[in-house]
Design an enzyme around this catalytic site. Structure first.
Site, PDB file in Angstrom:
ATOM      1  N   TYR A  61       0.837  -1.188   0.000  1.00 52.11           N
ATOM      2  CA  TYR A  61       0.000   0.000   0.000  1.00 52.11           C
ATOM      3  C   TYR A  61       0.877   1.246   0.000  1.00 52.11           C
ATOM      4  O   TYR A  61       1.839   1.361   0.767  1.00 52.11           O
ATOM      5  CB  TYR A  61      -0.923   0.021   1.228  1.00 52.11           C
ATOM      6  CG  TYR A  61      -1.551   1.372   1.438  1.00 52.11           C
ATOM      7  CD1 TYR A  61      -2.573   1.819   0.608  1.00 52.11           C
ATOM      8  CD2 TYR A  61      -1.089   2.231   2.441  1.00 52.11           C
ATOM      9  CE1 TYR A  61      -3.126   3.087   0.772  1.00 52.11           C
ATOM     10  CE2 TYR A  61      -1.636   3.483   2.624  1.00 52.11           C
ATOM     11  CZ  TYR A  61      -2.648   3.915   1.779  1.00 52.11           C
ATOM     12  OH  TYR A  61      -3.184   5.165   1.944  1.00 52.11           O
ATOM     13  N   HIS A  91      -0.935  17.338  -0.909  1.00 49.86           N
ATOM     14  CA  HIS A  91      -1.335  17.674   0.467  1.00 49.86           C
ATOM     15  C   HIS A  91      -0.882  19.073   0.879  1.00 49.86           C
ATOM     16  O   HIS A  91      -1.066  19.458   2.050  1.00 49.86           O
ATOM     17  CB  HIS A  91      -0.782  16.647   1.452  1.00 49.86           C
ATOM     18  CG  HIS A  91      -1.682  15.469   1.627  1.00 49.86           C
ATOM     19  ND1 HIS A  91      -2.874  15.530   2.303  1.00 49.86           N
ATOM     20  CD2 HIS A  91      -1.564  14.186   1.186  1.00 49.86           C
ATOM     21  CE1 HIS A  91      -3.461  14.351   2.293  1.00 49.86           C
ATOM     22  NE2 HIS A  91      -2.690  13.517   1.617  1.00 49.86           N
TER      23      HIS A  91
END
Length: 518
Positions: A61, A91
């Site tokens: 992941y 972000h």
């Protein structure tokens, strides 16, 4: 906060890091990654395992998949090494005020503490760079707002990751500069983040944990200062010292509560001279002060346990066990323990504000202050009618207290489902920590006002011919004298903002040494 000029060095990666270590780094201490062979082997094995696995087309992941709800998206091998940079960039949307240098240093140290556990798949080079930032005082500029506290402090920590690759801004030598400019001036090449490294930096609880360390330190000091202030208020009101007798507290033996009572008892030297007031029982804000401050004092040990366990944990996802060759997908980025600790701490601290506000009310009001002037005005009788002493300070204290109490609503109950319902239950730990810090700021303002008020009350008592001067013990006389070094008694109305701000800063600098043997 004051800057630590001794430059002591905190080691990361071998032994546990403490709250005091993070506070020391926020004030100027340095950092280094351990030379311990076993610790370094664990760190290097974790990084090597990530590299080997993705190159062998294993599924990890955030390395060979997209992020969050995009975990079903496979990343082709030729794009894997670009993925971390995209994470840092998208972000970059933080808003609100920006953390100052001290907070930024604490954030760096908190992230270093977690990553150096050796279960995050990052290279030693990255850990050394974080330590070098602390050593060189290169501090990422991090906005305060944008984290829901589960999947970690993604947005604020993206500013740390971005600075490592030479993007966004940093504080350096008292100025805000571009990270690229500072890295070039320092002879440091921007890092190229390897697969998993962007996620490892960002997907953790470092921001909320750093704030928690700083708030714990401030709250611990406030408990002591509120205790000393209570002793001063008791004397100023001609209070009953028997309220703090050890025998009394032996039958309700909460240890922190008992410790507060002992400190007040010792400050009053109550064992030597029993001074009973005209009232058999003082009002609750004096008589019950150990019970109120004691809630905070008794809570500090478990606050410490929650904070330091989080600080010394691998709190990103996935966890990379390089030596056992396991990739463990879970939710260690969840900030629930910090959220609960901060929501609880702010309630205990706000009660200190409320306590001191009530003590001030007693000192100001001639119906309750046992012979002191109205509003503690020091004016001569012929000018008393136009002077108002601490009247407005009490109004301000009521406002600061009310605001502190308003902020005690727990943030952790306001979970929001976000990110395509992948992050469908979140901690709000960073908001809880920021709320706690705001409550501390307001409470420090209240305590500063209380300290000046009690000092004024001491002065006025000393002028009364029937006052027993032995009631002001050497300990309390010393505290009074230290405040008087910079505070002139209010005998004519004047603006007090300046001296209030000075007192607040002295509190935040922990200027007064309180109960050093404990």
């Amino acid at each position: 906060m004051t800057v630590n000029t001794s430059r002591n060095t905190i080691e990361f990666g071998c032994k546990p890091v403490t709250i005091e270590d993070i506070v020391a780094i926020s004030r100027g201490a340095s950092a280094r990654v351990t030379d311990d062979a076993a610790s370094r082997q664990r760190i290097e094995a974790s990084a090597q395992f990530v590299k080997d696995l993705w190159q062998e087309e294993g599924v990890i992941y955030g390395v060979t998949t997209g992020y969050g709800d995009s975990c079903t998206v496979s990343i082709p091998p030729h794009l894997v090494e670009e993925l971390p940079l995209h994470l840092t960039r998208f972000h970059g949307c933080g808003l609100g005020r920006e953390f100052d240098r001290a907070h930024g240093r604490a954030i760096l140290a908190s992230r270093l503490a977690s990553l150096s556990r050796g279960y995050s798949g990052v290279r030693m080079e990255l850990l050394d760079r974080l330590a070098s930032y602390i050593e060189r005082d290169i501090v990422p500029v991090v906005p305060e707002e944008g984290s829901v506290g589960a999947s970690g402090d993604l947005t604020p920590l993206s500013y740390v990751a971005a600075s490592l690759v030479g993007e966004r801004d940093v504080y350096f030598k008292g100025e805000r500069k571009s990270a690229a400019e500072v890295l070039q001036a320092q002879g440091l090449a921007p890092l190229q983040l390897r697969p998993k490294e962007g996620l490892a930096i960002m997907n953790g609880t470092a921001v909320m944990t750093a704030i928690a360390c700083l708030t714990f330190d401030r709250a611990q000091y406030l408990a002591k200062l509120a205790t000393r202030l209570t002793a001063m208020v008791s004397v100023a009101l001609k209070g009953n010292t028997n309220h703090f007798d050890g025998k009394l507290f032996s039958v309700k033996p909460h240890p922190g509560q008992g410790q507060i009572a002992r400190w007040i008892h010792d400050d009053l030297q109550a064992a030597e001279v029993a001074r009973n007031s005209d009232r058999l029982q003082d009002r609750y804000s004096v008589r019950c002060a150990p019970h109120i401050i004691g809630v905070l004092q008794d809570s500090l040990p478990w606050f410490r346990q929650f904070i330091e366990t989080e600080l010394n944990s691998a709190n990103d996802n996935p966890i990379i066990d390089g030596e056992g060759e396991h990739v463990l997908h879970g939710g260690h980025f969840y900030g629930g323990h910090i959220a609960f600790a901060m929501d609880s701490l702010k309630v205990a601290v706000a009660n200190i504000a409320d306590l001191v506000d009530r003590q001030m009310a007693l000192l100001m009001d001639v119906k309750f202050n046992n012979g002191l002037p109205s509003n503690l005005s020091g004016a001569t009788p012929d000018r008393a009618m136009i002077n108002h002493g601490f009247k407005a300070v009490q109004i301000g204290t009521s406002a600061w207290t009310a605001e502190a109490l308003k902020h005690t609503m727990p943030a952790s109950v306001f979970s929001r489902s976000t990110e395509c319902h992948n992050q469908d239950k979140v901690s709000m730990g960073t908001i809880a920590a920021r709320d706690c810090e705001r409550v501390l700021e307001l409470t420090e303002q209240v305590v500063a006002a209380g300290l000046l008020t009690a000092t004024q009350a001491f002065y006025l008592r000393k002028q009364q011919s029937d006052f027993d001067h032995s009631a002001i013990t050497p300990t309390l006389e010393s505290m009074y004298a230290e405040v008087r070094e910079y505070f002139d008694i209010v005998d004519e109305d004047r603006a007090l903002e300046g001296v209030l701000r000075q007192t607040i800063q002295l509190i935040r600098d922990q200027r007064w040494e309180l109960y050093p043997n404990d």
